[in-house]
Design a protein around this motif. Sequence first.
Motif, PDB file in Angstrom:
ATOM      1  N   SER A  52      -2.562   5.655   4.567  1.00 55.03           N
ATOM      2  CA  SER A  52      -1.107   4.966   4.383  1.00 55.03           C
ATOM      3  C   SER A  52      -1.865   3.630   5.353  1.00 55.03           C
ATOM      4  CB  SER A  52      -0.351   5.769   4.861  1.00 55.03           C
ATOM      5  OG  SER A  52      -0.338   5.927   6.487  1.00 55.03           O
ATOM      6  N   GLY A  53      -2.766   4.173   6.070  1.00 51.54           N
ATOM      7  CA  GLY A  53      -3.847   2.648   7.269  1.00 51.54           C
ATOM      8  C   GLY A  53      -2.652   3.216   8.475  1.00 51.54           C
ATOM      9  N   PRO A  74      -2.537  -6.027   5.829  1.00 48.42           N
ATOM     10  CA  PRO A  74      -0.780  -7.024   4.751  1.00 48.42           C
ATOM     11  C   PRO A  74      -1.312  -6.969   3.601  1.00 48.42           C
ATOM     12  CG  PRO A  74      -1.622  -8.281   6.565  1.00 48.42           C
ATOM     13  CD  PRO A  74      -2.342  -7.440   6.434  1.00 48.42           C
ATOM     14  N   ALA A  77       0.018  -3.382   2.443  1.00 52.48           N
ATOM     15  CA  ALA A  77       1.025  -2.899   3.142  1.00 52.48           C
ATOM     16  C   ALA A  77       2.301  -3.100   1.684  1.00 52.48           C
ATOM     17  CB  ALA A  77       1.279  -3.000   4.055  1.00 52.48           C
ATOM     18  N   ARG A  78       1.608  -4.417   1.451  1.00 56.07           N
ATOM     19  CA  ARG A  78       2.468  -4.619   0.736  1.00 56.07           C
ATOM     20  C   ARG A  78       2.278  -4.631  -1.037  1.00 56.07           C
ATOM     21  NH1 ARG A  78      -0.073 -10.580  -0.003  1.00 56.07           N
ATOM     22  NH2 ARG A  78      -0.356 -10.546   2.410  1.00 56.07           N
ATOM     23  N   LEU A  80       2.355  -0.920  -0.413  1.00 56.89           N
ATOM     24  CA  LEU A  80       2.703   0.651  -0.076  1.00 56.89           C
ATOM     25  C   LEU A  80       4.101   0.902  -0.176  1.00 56.89           C
ATOM     26  CD1 LEU A  80       1.206   3.295   0.515  1.00 56.89           C
ATOM     27  CD2 LEU A  80       0.933   1.849   3.309  1.00 56.89           C
ATOM     28  N   TYR A  82       5.399   4.096   2.454  1.00 54.65           N
ATOM     29  CA  TYR A  82       5.068   5.622   3.068  1.00 54.65           C
ATOM     30  C   TYR A  82       5.783   6.088   2.766  1.00 54.65           C
ATOM     31  CZ  TYR A  82       3.499   8.844   6.276  1.00 54.65           C
ATOM     32  OH  TYR A  82       3.203   9.408   7.106  1.00 54.65           O
ATOM     33  N   ASP A 106      11.084  -5.001   3.583  1.00 57.62           N
ATOM     34  CA  ASP A 106       9.900  -5.523   2.016  1.00 57.62           C
ATOM     35  C   ASP A 106      11.645  -6.537   1.536  1.00 57.62           C
ATOM     36  OD1 ASP A 106       9.035  -5.391  -0.150  1.00 57.62           O
ATOM     37  OD2 ASP A 106       8.888  -2.876  -0.616  1.00 57.62           O
ATOM     38  N   ALA A 152       6.906  -1.350  -5.013  1.00 54.28           N
ATOM     39  CA  ALA A 152       5.223  -1.377  -4.386  1.00 54.28           C
ATOM     40  C   ALA A 152       4.865  -0.395  -5.681  1.00 54.28           C
ATOM     41  CB  ALA A 152       5.147  -0.587  -3.033  1.00 54.28           C
ATOM     42  N   ARG A 153       3.319  -0.847  -5.557  1.00 52.77           N
ATOM     43  CA  ARG A 153       2.501   0.177  -7.153  1.00 52.77           C
ATOM     44  C   ARG A 153       2.087   1.465  -6.747  1.00 52.77           C
ATOM     45  NH1 ARG A 153       0.170  -2.093 -11.285  1.00 52.77           N
ATOM     46  NH2 ARG A 153       0.850  -3.681 -10.773  1.00 52.77           N
TER      47      ARG A 153
ATOM     48  N   LEU B  14       6.933  -3.620 -11.407  1.00 51.42           N
ATOM     49  CA  LEU B  14       6.340  -3.851 -10.327  1.00 51.42           C
ATOM     50  C   LEU B  14       6.024  -4.683 -10.266  1.00 51.42           C
ATOM     51  CD1 LEU B  14       3.761  -1.053 -10.869  1.00 51.42           C
ATOM     52  CD2 LEU B  14       5.014  -1.329  -9.289  1.00 51.42           C
ATOM     53  N   LYS B  15       6.307  -5.270  -8.975  1.00 50.59           N
ATOM     54  CA  LYS B  15       5.505  -6.838  -8.236  1.00 50.59           C
ATOM     55  C   LYS B  15       3.843  -7.311  -8.152  1.00 50.59           C
ATOM     56  CE  LYS B  15       5.671  -5.441  -3.340  1.00 50.59           C
ATOM     57  NZ  LYS B  15       6.102  -5.566  -2.763  1.00 50.59           N
ATOM     58  N   ILE B  19       4.508 -11.910  -2.261  1.00 46.98           N
ATOM     59  CA  ILE B  19       5.278 -11.982  -1.673  1.00 46.98           C
ATOM     60  C   ILE B  19       5.832 -12.594  -1.073  1.00 46.98           C
ATOM     61  CG2 ILE B  19       6.081  -9.385  -2.369  1.00 46.98           C
ATOM     62  CD1 ILE B  19       6.686  -9.191  -0.022  1.00 46.98           C
ATOM     63  N   PHE B  21       6.763 -14.395   3.288  1.00 50.24           N
ATOM     64  CA  PHE B  21       6.825 -13.883   4.437  1.00 50.24           C
ATOM     65  C   PHE B  21       8.257 -14.607   4.587  1.00 50.24           C
ATOM     66  CE2 PHE B  21       2.217 -13.163   4.036  1.00 50.24           C
ATOM     67  CZ  PHE B  21       2.501 -12.099   5.148  1.00 50.24           C
ATOM     68  N   GLN B 105       7.732   2.796   9.794  1.00 47.67           N
ATOM     69  CA  GLN B 105       7.730   2.251   8.175  1.00 47.67           C
ATOM     70  C   GLN B 105       8.128   0.618   8.914  1.00 47.67           C
ATOM     71  OE1 GLN B 105       8.339   2.981   5.301  1.00 47.67           O
ATOM     72  NE2 GLN B 105       8.617   5.457   5.913  1.00 47.67           N
ATOM     73  N   LEU B 108       4.737  -0.292   8.922  1.00 51.62           N
ATOM     74  CA  LEU B 108       3.573  -0.540   7.765  1.00 51.62           C
ATOM     75  C   LEU B 108       4.137  -1.749   7.137  1.00 51.62           C
ATOM     76  CD1 LEU B 108       3.241   3.326   6.630  1.00 51.62           C
ATOM     77  CD2 LEU B 108       1.624   1.630   7.386  1.00 51.62           C
ATOM     78  N   SER B 109       4.741  -2.204   7.002  1.00 49.39           N
ATOM     79  CA  SER B 109       5.826  -3.824   6.826  1.00 49.39           C
ATOM     80  C   SER B 109       4.823  -4.314   6.582  1.00 49.39           C
ATOM     81  CB  SER B 109       7.509  -3.975   7.691  1.00 49.39           C
ATOM     82  OG  SER B 109       7.607  -5.388   6.774  1.00 49.39           O
ATOM     83  N   PRO B 110       4.498  -5.072   4.853  1.00 46.03           N
ATOM     84  CA  PRO B 110       4.384  -6.327   5.261  1.00 46.03           C
ATOM     85  C   PRO B 110       4.690  -7.270   6.340  1.00 46.03           C
ATOM     86  CG  PRO B 110       5.425  -6.246   3.627  1.00 46.03           C
ATOM     87  CD  PRO B 110       5.522  -4.779   4.133  1.00 46.03           C
ATOM     88  N   GLN B 111       5.697  -7.633   7.000  1.00 44.92           N
ATOM     89  CA  GLN B 111       6.008  -9.139   7.314  1.00 44.92           C
ATOM     90  C   GLN B 111       5.285  -8.584   8.823  1.00 44.92           C
ATOM     91  OE1 GLN B 111       8.386 -10.524   6.746  1.00 44.92           O
ATOM     92  NE2 GLN B 111       8.733  -9.972   4.836  1.00 44.92           N
TER      93      GLN B 111
END
Lengths: 212, 245
Positions: A52-53, A74, A77-78, A80, A82, A106, A152-153, B14-15, B19, B21, B105, B108-111
């Motif tokens: 997961s990093g 990043p 993470a988009r 993922l 977890y 997210d 998330a994929r 699925l995206k 996306i 920010f 979490q 691990l967020s893309p933000q």
Amino acid sequence: MSEILLEVEKLFCERDDRVLFSDLSFQVQAGELVQIEGPNGSGKTTLLRILSGLSRHFEGEIRWRGVPLADDLPAYARELLYFGHQAGVKSLLTPEENLRWYAALDTSIDLEQIDQALNAVGLKGFEDVPCHMLSAGQNRRVSLARLYLSQARLWILDEPFTAIDKQGVAAKENVLLAHAQRGGIVILTTHHELNLTQHVRRIHLDEHSGTS
Amino acid sequence: MNNKATNACHLPELKSGEISFQPGRIFWATLVRELNLALRRRSDLINPLVFFLMVATLFPLGVSPEPSVLSTLAPGVVWVAALLATLLSLDSLFRSDFDDGSLEQMLLSPQPLFVVVLGKVLAHWLLTGLPLTLMAPLLAVMLFLPAEGMWGLMLSLLLGTPTLSLIGAIGAALTVGLRKGGVLLSLLVLPLYIPVLIFGTAAVEAAVTGLPLGGFLALLGALLAAGLALSPLAIAAGLRISVSG
């Protein structure tokens, strides 16, 4: 559907002078369900945290869509989701508030689907009850509701079925299967007997552990 | 089985691709969440304030009840008490998020993590630094601080306490993974608080003696600006190290 998304190459991890796994290599294609197996303490959680990093205590290389993880976290993470040992549910907040927070983290989550997701995990009627008033299983369900929302994929799930009743497990198995069918990947550990046996690829950690 | 599965649940598509920010949204969501949590756990809110009051009360008892003695001590006492009260509240800043997995979490967020962190620190200041600043005049009166010094005290605390929260959060981030990080946190953070303390009390003393305090406030402002720009990055890095361990 044979696009290789995740590649793990010669992964080596050592903890307190004990080798958890060495020379661990595998590839995961879109649409695969992968179960990591192994006895307690064999490094399942550690492996998932590395994938997961979250943890960087490893040697070897992990690539997502051909790009090493560390190069573009990043972007990774988009894609993922977890689900860790601790469910990530704030006990003072209600299930709905918890999920709204995840929706802020997210942004692909659609706020209008939160109700549906809570319904799907059997928490209808508990939306406004603080999570510390709910049972352990219900708390896990709050977090599992993310599975219904996420786009998330790659799903990395560490013991997602702990404290979940039989019906709930069956429903979640269906979700995992549906996710795989839409081209997603699930990597999970569980001690439950899955009914998905024919769909699941197993990776046994013991075979990869060295001697210390 | 396959058919049943696809019928049973409706998952979103699925995206694909990018996306957006939305740093504003995550910042606001974090702030609201933290304030919400604090309101439901009121004891944590009041503890630093009671501590602040009690430390300041000890000085007339321990040193001397003489107004002349106390009025010279007042700027330093109020500032040190505010500093210790902030320190007391820091340990819980990331603790519960670490324990229940929310922190993972966030990481691990893309933000961007520093926006989340900034939201948390702002909430921390709103719940400790700001009430401490508002309460300070009460303690100042109790310690016979001359009335001319009051504005200097308020302004210096208003500019100084956010810096205390920002610097403290770095220590909190680094020690959150340790079971008993409290003492280590103090040892890490207290030395870094010294500049803020020096300029803060200097501003109050300047105000008391009628000297211009603009210079000291400017220095406190500069410390705050530097803290705002740099500490979120340090906090984010500290959190990654703590969670990784």
